[in-house]
Design a protein around this motif. Structure first.
Motif, PDB file in Angstrom:
ATOM      1  N   THR A 242      67.492 -14.353  24.833  1.00 31.61           N
ATOM      2  CA  THR A 242      66.710 -13.589  23.719  1.00 31.61           C
ATOM      3  C   THR A 242      65.970 -14.176  22.682  1.00 31.61           C
ATOM      4  O   THR A 242      64.240 -14.105  23.272  1.00 31.61           O
ATOM      5  CB  THR A 242      67.485 -12.493  23.141  1.00 31.61           C
TER       6      THR A 242
ATOM      7  N   HIS B  22      61.717 -14.840  23.372  1.00 27.97           N
ATOM      8  CA  HIS B  22      60.588 -13.905  22.802  1.00 27.97           C
ATOM      9  C   HIS B  22      60.144 -15.302  22.841  1.00 27.97           C
ATOM     10  O   HIS B  22      58.552 -14.794  23.148  1.00 27.97           O
ATOM     11  CB  HIS B  22      61.417 -14.271  21.083  1.00 27.97           C
TER      12      HIS B  22
ATOM     13  N   GLN C 100      59.033  -9.751  18.059  1.00 28.18           N
ATOM     14  CA  GLN C 100      60.830  -9.298  17.656  1.00 28.18           C
ATOM     15  C   GLN C 100      60.876  -7.914  17.133  1.00 28.18           C
ATOM     16  O   GLN C 100      60.488  -7.829  15.667  1.00 28.18           O
ATOM     17  CB  GLN C 100      61.496 -10.270  17.492  1.00 28.18           C
TER      18      GLN C 100
ATOM     19  N   SER D 145      66.584  -6.198  18.279  1.00 31.70           N
ATOM     20  CA  SER D 145      67.262  -6.293  19.709  1.00 31.70           C
ATOM     21  C   SER D 145      68.904  -5.942  20.104  1.00 31.70           C
ATOM     22  O   SER D 145      68.554  -5.445  18.912  1.00 31.70           O
ATOM     23  CB  SER D 145      66.988  -7.973  20.211  1.00 31.70           C
TER      24      SER D 145
ATOM     25  N   PHE E 131      65.409  -5.909  24.690  1.00 29.69           N
ATOM     26  CA  PHE E 131      64.266  -6.868  23.545  1.00 29.69           C
ATOM     27  C   PHE E 131      63.469  -6.347  23.215  1.00 29.69           C
ATOM     28  O   PHE E 131      62.239  -5.766  24.674  1.00 29.69           O
ATOM     29  CB  PHE E 131      64.405  -8.799  23.673  1.00 29.69           C
TER      30      PHE E 131
ATOM     31  N   ARG F 281      59.557  -2.755  25.342  1.00 28.99           N
ATOM     32  CA  ARG F 281      61.483  -2.763  25.857  1.00 28.99           C
ATOM     33  C   ARG F 281      61.861  -4.115  26.898  1.00 28.99           C
ATOM     34  O   ARG F 281      61.150  -3.686  28.163  1.00 28.99           O
ATOM     35  CB  ARG F 281      61.887  -1.765  25.098  1.00 28.99           C
TER      36      ARG F 281
END
Length: 879
Positions: free
Chosen positions: A569, A573, A586, A589, A598, A696
């Motif tokens: 993740t 990002h 973000q 998550s 995410f 997402r």
């Protein structure tokens, strides 16, 4: 008394209490953490409740804050009064069992009379009528005139919420008027008339009220004070309205400029100017703290405020989108105190713009629905719109009730307010039921939420996955216990643990706790409301006893998969920032052992090319086998190093920075792989929108990514077998078959058209006359909805005057259409009512306008009965 700007006042207060050895904390986010009792932070002390209740140890015994707050209970009064606002700032200083009345009372007097230089002859003090201690301190430790101290009862000067911590308070008031107030009755009268304004409340939390109503003395009493920044600013700036203090007035001036409406020229328009000013300020603050527009909870609060502001912009004659211009002014005036406003300005403006566009669309949709309602009312000679219809416009389409009333008034109509209010109340009841009853912190009353702040568990699970430690707390759902036996579920707290408690999107660990007398399976690990690590267990063998030495071993294979997904993740990002844009942040998550999810800020779906580029970038960095390092540093050091932080999170003095080589650097308390190569493979399995401006991505890593790819390969082989071709020819074969299907569909449509044109005369010849109105009710098989509508139009045109109701049986389902010519509406014909009654015969439902309606059904065997019902319904309507 000198003039002081709002930003200057905030800083003066915080600096003053820093000089009294208080730790200055930044405002907590508006979204409460670990507190289910609140939708949004609504008071300065609200984020500090765990410290007051003893569930957590405060970072220092003395704290001072300027807390952002939102209250919407009096939203209908915003703009109409001088003091109501949905967003406000609360200055506060707090003592957690440290100083008490003898310190805070003289400090308060010092700040007011020396720092702010408010004349003493303009100040009054109130105390709880039985609080002689406070009276003595005021008289002996300050130079306040004792004749200016008034004793009031519980309603005014005692703070309590049910059972639990409570105590008397003393309030400080400013006198806007002339002359001296000499007695309590005159003081209360002056307060009621707004001559005297309370601006600082000092709460002395010295009792613990029990279930029997007894007030038991606390061994370590607390101090909780609150001073409304906007209210003290009105005093220091010599204005009597929170909308006229400098920072707020600057925003209001922007609204005035955009609308071309001068403030103060029209009292009704002033209300709209103030509402827009207040609501956009609140909206900006909410979005900056991570709240998204939605139809429930805090997202609904945001949406309601934003739409209310947009609605009042229309009332002022503002054309097009305008709210982002107001957001800019909010950021200009509050960005110094709240830097995340500047950091997230572009994102905030985009969310506001999208929501305002959506509202404009819903307003137009709502207008169409309302016009249909008006047509129905005119046709049936009704003058009052049913409350449930007005509520549907309000609730489903975001259509303000005020706008509904205004449009109806132009037509000589009104809303049934009683039934509208009933619908509103039922919605509130549903919302309350959904929230359920809660305690002070909104948590359940399980023993695990009552563990003392002094008890802590050391987390050693970053490096040790199998440790020995002592069992210090055992509990079930009802009480603390000394033993948990085989088959029982319960909770275990130990001095040390390798089990990671669910946090930051990462799920809690599972595993085994084993002692000399028994073994328990840990099926989850979470933090309680006070931040203590709790092992959720079921005893498999023997029993687990208090104070036993235990071996704690986590499920290593599961943790390993979680770590792969978590590190991925972070890499995703950074990849999003490089591929999609630096604006990406973000927004949430979720990481477990099977996949990662995410959420990120972006305003359009990702293209196939962008998704492929993301995958390729992450996989290339995985194969570079970067070391994953963690370092503890201050927040400022972390930011200087380039580490990413979540804008709605609150961080402590020291933060943990996780670096994946030089590729990714992020603040994180979770667990991670040792090097990126352990992840193996990264595969995105979906990308979709979940809210306005929020996308997402779901993805898999390691063995789960390999399994995913194997499943895709298996499906491709099955498709090849079904299509009777090899893999490279699959697309060509599908394209060829699609072309053939389209050609066949065209032929079918042409045949259906010929079939229907051949029956038009038969349909018209079946017409019956009911009370002077021609009625056609006819069934034609195998015709879909679109073809049935076309046929209905043709028959109605040929009929020239009358009603046409057509039925069609398509694959065991019934399609119905009802149409009428305009001239028969005055005779009572209403297609919506006809279709509603007739559709029920064939096991369906539907509705529509007076001149056209449609429905569906599931019982084609009843079509003949429905045709007969058509005639009787028309006969009833046309009298």
């Amino acid at each position: 008394m000198k003039f002081m700007g709002t930003n200057e006042l905030r800083e003066a207060y915080l600096r003053f209490f820093e000089s009294k050895e208080h730790l200055r904390l930044e405002s907590f986010p508006l979204v409460p953490k670990n507190d289910k009792s609140l939708l949004l932070i609504n008071a300065g002390m609200a984020p500090l409740k765990p410290y007051f209740t003893g569930l957590q140890e405060p970072p220092r015994k003395r704290i001072t804050t300027c807390q952002k707050c939102i209250r919407t209970g009096d939203i209908e009064n915003v703009g109409k009064t001088s003091r109501h606002g949905t967003f406000f700032e609360m200055l506060g200083n707090f003592s957690f069992g440290d100083y008490f009345k003898e310190e805070i009372i003289p400090w308060a007097w010092e700040f007011i009379t020396e720092t702010l230089q408010i004349p003493k002859d303009k100040l009054y003090v109130t105390i709880y009528l039985e609080d002689d201690e406070a009276f003595d301190i005021w008289c002996k430790k300050t130079d306040v005139d004792p004749n200016r101290i008034f004793r009031l009862g519980k309603d005014d000067n005692f703070w309590e919420i049910g059972v639990g911590p409570c105590g008397p308070c003393t309030e400080i008031h400013f006198d806007r008027g002339e002359g001296v107030i000499t007695n309590v009755d005159d003081f209360i009268k002056a307060a009621d008339e707004d001559r005297v304004v309370e601006f600082w409340n000092l709460v002395f939390t010295q009792f613990d009220k029990d279930e029997e109503g007894n007030y038991n003395r606390l061994s370590n009493p607390n101090i909780d004070t609150g001073m409304g920044l906007e209210r003290i600013a009105t005093i220091m700036q010599g204005v009597d309205n929170i909308f006229e203090i400098d920072t707020v007035k600057n925003i209001l001036n922007k609204v005035s400029e955009l609308s071309g409406v001068k403030y103060g020229a029209d009292s009704q328009k002033d209300i709209s100017l103030r509402i827009i000013t207040d609501h956009v300020k609140s909206v900006t603050m909410l979005i900056s703290d991570g709240v998204q527009p939605s139809n429930e909870g805090r997202g609904y609060v945001l949406r309601r405020l934003l739409r209310r502001a947009a609605r009042h912009g229309r009332l002022l004659g503002i054309k097009g989108l305008f709210l982002t211009d107001i957001v800019e002014s909010v950021v200009e005036n509050y960005g110094l105190a709240y830097p995340n406003l500047k950091e997230n300005k572009e994102y905030i403006e985009k969310i506001v713009s999208l929501e305002e566009e959506r509202f404009n669309e819903t307003i137009d949709s709502g207008m169409n629905i309302l016009n249909d309602y008006i047509e129905e009312m005119e046709a049936s000679k009704e003058k009052t719109l049913k409350g449930e219809k007005a509520f549907k416009l309000y609730d489903t389409y975001g259509f303000p009730i005020e706008l509904t009333e205004e449009i109806l008034e132009e037509k000589g109509m009104k809303v049934d307010h009683d039934s509208f209010k009933k619908e509103m109340e039922e919605q509130r009841q549903r919302a309350r039921s959904a929230r359920g009853e809660s305690s002070y912190m909104g948590s359940d009353e399980s023993p695990i939420n009552k563990i003392e702040a002094s008890i802590n568990t050391e987390f050693v699970g970053y490096s040790n996955l199998d440790v020995s430690s002592k069992v210090i707390i055992l509990a079930n759902d009802n009480e603390f216990v000394d033993e948990l036996s085989k088959g029982e579920k319960g909770y275990i707290v130990t001095e040390k643990t390798p089990f990671y408690a669910e946090m930051g999107g990462q799920v809690g660990d599972k595993g085994i706790i084993k002692t000399a007398s028994g073994e328990a399976y840990v099926y989850d690990t979470k933090k309680n409301v006070g931040g203590k690590t709790i092992h959720y267990v079921k005893v498999n063998e023997g029993s687990i006893k208090i104070n036993e030495e235990a071996n704690l071993k986590i499920d290593f294979a599961r943790r390993s998969n979680i770590e792969k997904n978590h590190t991925a993740t972070h890499m995703l990002h950074e990849a999003l920032k490089q591929v999609v844009g630096k604006h990406v942040n973000q927004a949430g998550s979720y990481v477990d052992d099977e996949r990662l999810r995410f959420d990120f800020t972006h305003f359009a779906s990702l293209s196939e090319e962008e998704i492929n580029t993301l995958e390729d970038l992450v996989n290339r960095k995985i194969m570079e086998v970067f070391n994953v390092n963690t370092n503890l540093m201050t927040l400022d050091e972390a930011k200087e190093s380039g580490a990413m932080a979540l804008f709605d999170d609150k961080y402590g003095d020291k933060v943990r920075v996780v670096s994946v080589g030089e590729f990714s650097k992020e603040l994180c308390g979770g667990t991670h792989v040792r090097n990126s190569g352990e992840i193996g493979l990264f595969k995105i399995i979906s990308e979709a929108g979940v809210a306005a401006g929020i996308r997402r991505i779901e993805a898999v890593t390691g063995i789960n990514a390999i399994k995913y790819m194997e499943e895709k390969q298996r499906l491709l082989k099955e498709a090849c077998n079904a299509l009777k071709c090899n893999e490279k020819d699959v697309l060509k074969k599908i394209s060829s078959q699609n072309a053939e299907i389209k050609e066949k569909e065209k032929e079918i449509a042409e045949l259906k058209s010929k079939l229907t044109s051949g029956v038009e005369d038969d349909i018209i010849n079946s017409a019956k006359e009911i009370n002077g109105v021609k009625v056609v009710a006819y069934s034609v098989d195998g015709i879909d909805g679109n073809a049935l509508r076309d046929l209905g139009d043709k028959v109605r045109n040929k009929l020239s005057s009358g009603v046409v109701v057509l039925f069609s049986n398509v694959a065991g389902k019934v399609n119905l259409i009802a149409m009428s010519t305009k001239d028969v509406l005055d005779k009572g014909v209403h297609c919506g009512k006809i279709i509603k009654e007739v559709a029920s015969i064939v096991g369906g439902g539907g509705g529509g306008r007076p001149d056209m309606a449609q429905a569906g059904g599931k019982n084609p065997q009843n079509i003949k009965d429905a045709i007969e019902k058509t005639y009787s319904v028309v006969e009833y309507l046309v009298k």
